[in-house]
Scaffold this motif. Structure first.
Motif, mmCIF file in Angstrom:
data_model
loop_
_atom_site.group_PDB
_atom_site.id
_atom_site.type_symbol
_atom_site.label_atom_id
_atom_site.label_comp_id
_atom_site.label_asym_id
_atom_site.label_seq_id
_atom_site.Cartn_x
_atom_site.Cartn_y
_atom_site.Cartn_z
ATOM 1 N N LEU A 29 0.844 -1.186 0.000
ATOM 2 C CA LEU A 29 0.000 0.000 0.000
ATOM 3 C C LEU A 29 0.881 1.239 0.000
ATOM 4 O O LEU A 29 1.817 1.340 0.800
ATOM 5 C CB LEU A 29 -0.919 0.018 1.225
ATOM 6 C CG LEU A 29 -1.871 -1.168 1.402
ATOM 7 C CD1 LEU A 29 -2.860 -0.880 2.523
ATOM 8 C CD2 LEU A 29 -2.607 -1.509 0.118
ATOM 9 N N LEU A 49 -4.639 6.701 1.370
ATOM 10 C CA LEU A 49 -4.196 5.622 0.491
ATOM 11 C C LEU A 49 -4.221 6.115 -0.951
ATOM 12 O O LEU A 49 -5.219 6.696 -1.402
ATOM 13 C CB LEU A 49 -5.119 4.411 0.642
ATOM 14 C CG LEU A 49 -4.852 3.221 -0.286
ATOM 15 C CD1 LEU A 49 -3.460 2.654 -0.055
ATOM 16 C CD2 LEU A 49 -5.907 2.140 -0.083
ATOM 17 N N ALA A 51 -2.453 0.572 -4.416
ATOM 18 C CA ALA A 51 -2.277 -0.743 -3.794
ATOM 19 C C ALA A 51 -1.814 -1.729 -4.857
ATOM 20 O O ALA A 51 -2.410 -1.812 -5.940
ATOM 21 C CB ALA A 51 -3.572 -1.232 -3.165
ATOM 22 N N TYR A 106 -6.543 4.258 -5.729
ATOM 23 C CA TYR A 106 -7.483 4.267 -4.603
ATOM 24 C C TYR A 106 -8.934 4.235 -5.070
ATOM 25 O O TYR A 106 -9.804 3.683 -4.392
ATOM 26 C CB TYR A 106 -7.234 5.477 -3.701
ATOM 27 C CG TYR A 106 -7.569 6.818 -4.324
ATOM 28 C CD1 TYR A 106 -8.855 7.335 -4.269
ATOM 29 C CD2 TYR A 106 -6.586 7.575 -4.958
ATOM 30 C CE1 TYR A 106 -9.166 8.566 -4.828
ATOM 31 C CE2 TYR A 106 -6.885 8.802 -5.521
ATOM 32 C CZ TYR A 106 -8.176 9.293 -5.456
ATOM 33 O OH TYR A 106 -8.480 10.507 -6.024
#
Length: 268
Positions: free
Chosen positions: A118, A129, A132, A150
């Protein structure tokens, strides 16, 4: 209906059915910001405060959804953190799932080194965030691993109201094989359409009820805080270029390759 009438109807609707307050993006629960860099104890000598590394890893720890047929939940996760940019206050967290086994009918093996990375940043008092990377049989013949922005991820706010968009993500785990995906449809097309996911049972990456991820920071391949881990009288070397056997090593099935090659590829 002309546009003025439509505006009047819309305005009346907003008056009669007001919208609830918008949920803030990101996380405000992490007690570090700029001071994550260059302060406090730094055992792995990466310029980051060790407690900040833990807090970021803890609060962004993914929520997993498993299928009802899952037979291999057992795992003992670890993590590593690195700074990618001080100017943008950006970190990456490498979550090592360390599932004890892949229990797929035809693909089963001891140890299952799936992982997630992440990428998060701090701004204006909150952590967000951004990206990922979800491993899904990485470096295999049906590699379905990918980066997701995100906006391509899901966030469960019903389970914990402290979460929101760009907080900790909800991920879907392929039945018995543990590849992770951003949603159900991506999962069902993964590994040449051999993977399957559902929303049956949820667990956080670390299933402990207290002290989740405490003392699980491995550091890096160059400054190793944790490498050899003994469990049930069996030892795994998480950061070395060796097989990962999931603290099991059954004679009748193969072992998996370890985490070192993945850590190297992503600069951990």
């Amino acid at each position: 209906m002309n546009r003025f009438t439509r505006i009047a109807v819309l305005s009346l609707g907003l008056f009669l059915f007001p919208q609830g307050p918008a949920r803030a993006e990101g996380l405000a629960t992490i007690p570090y910001g700029d001071n994550c860099w260059g302060t406090g104890t730094d055992a792995d000598k990466d310029g980051l405060n060790d407690d900040c590394e833990y807090q970021v890893a803890f609060w962004f720890m993914p929520l997993f959804w498993f299928d009802s047929g899952e037979s291999g939940h057992a795992r003992r996760p670890y993590y590593a953190v690195k700074s990618t940019s001080f100017s943008t206050r950006t970190l990456q967290v490498f979550y090592m799932d360390t599932f004890f086994e892949d229990s797929g009918v035809t693909t089963g093996h001891d140890g299952d080194p799936e992982f997630q990375i992440l990428e998060v940043h701090f701004s204006g008092g909150r952590w967000y965030l951004d990206w990922a990377y979800l491993s899904a049989h990485r470096k295999s013949s049906c590699d379905s691993s990918a980066w997701y922005s995100y906006g391509q991820l899901e966030y469960d706010t019903a389970i914990d109201s402290r979460n929101g968009s760009r907080g900790w993500p909800t991920l879907y785990v392929a039945e018995d094989k543990h590849a992770t995906y951003n949603n159900l449809s991506t999962c069902d097309s993964g590994c040449l359409s051999q993977d399957y996911c559902s929303r049956t049972t949820y667990q956080y990456l670390d299933t402990a009820t207290t002290n989740r991820l405490v003392s699980r920071n491995v550091g890096s391949t160059t400054v190793q805080l944790i490498n050899s881990v003994t469990l049930n009288s069996k030892t795994e070397r998480l950061l070395d270029d060796v097989e990962f056997k999931g603290w099991d090593d059954q004679w009748y099935r193969p072992n998996s390759q370890g985490y070192r090659r993945h850590l190297n590829d992503f600069g951990f």
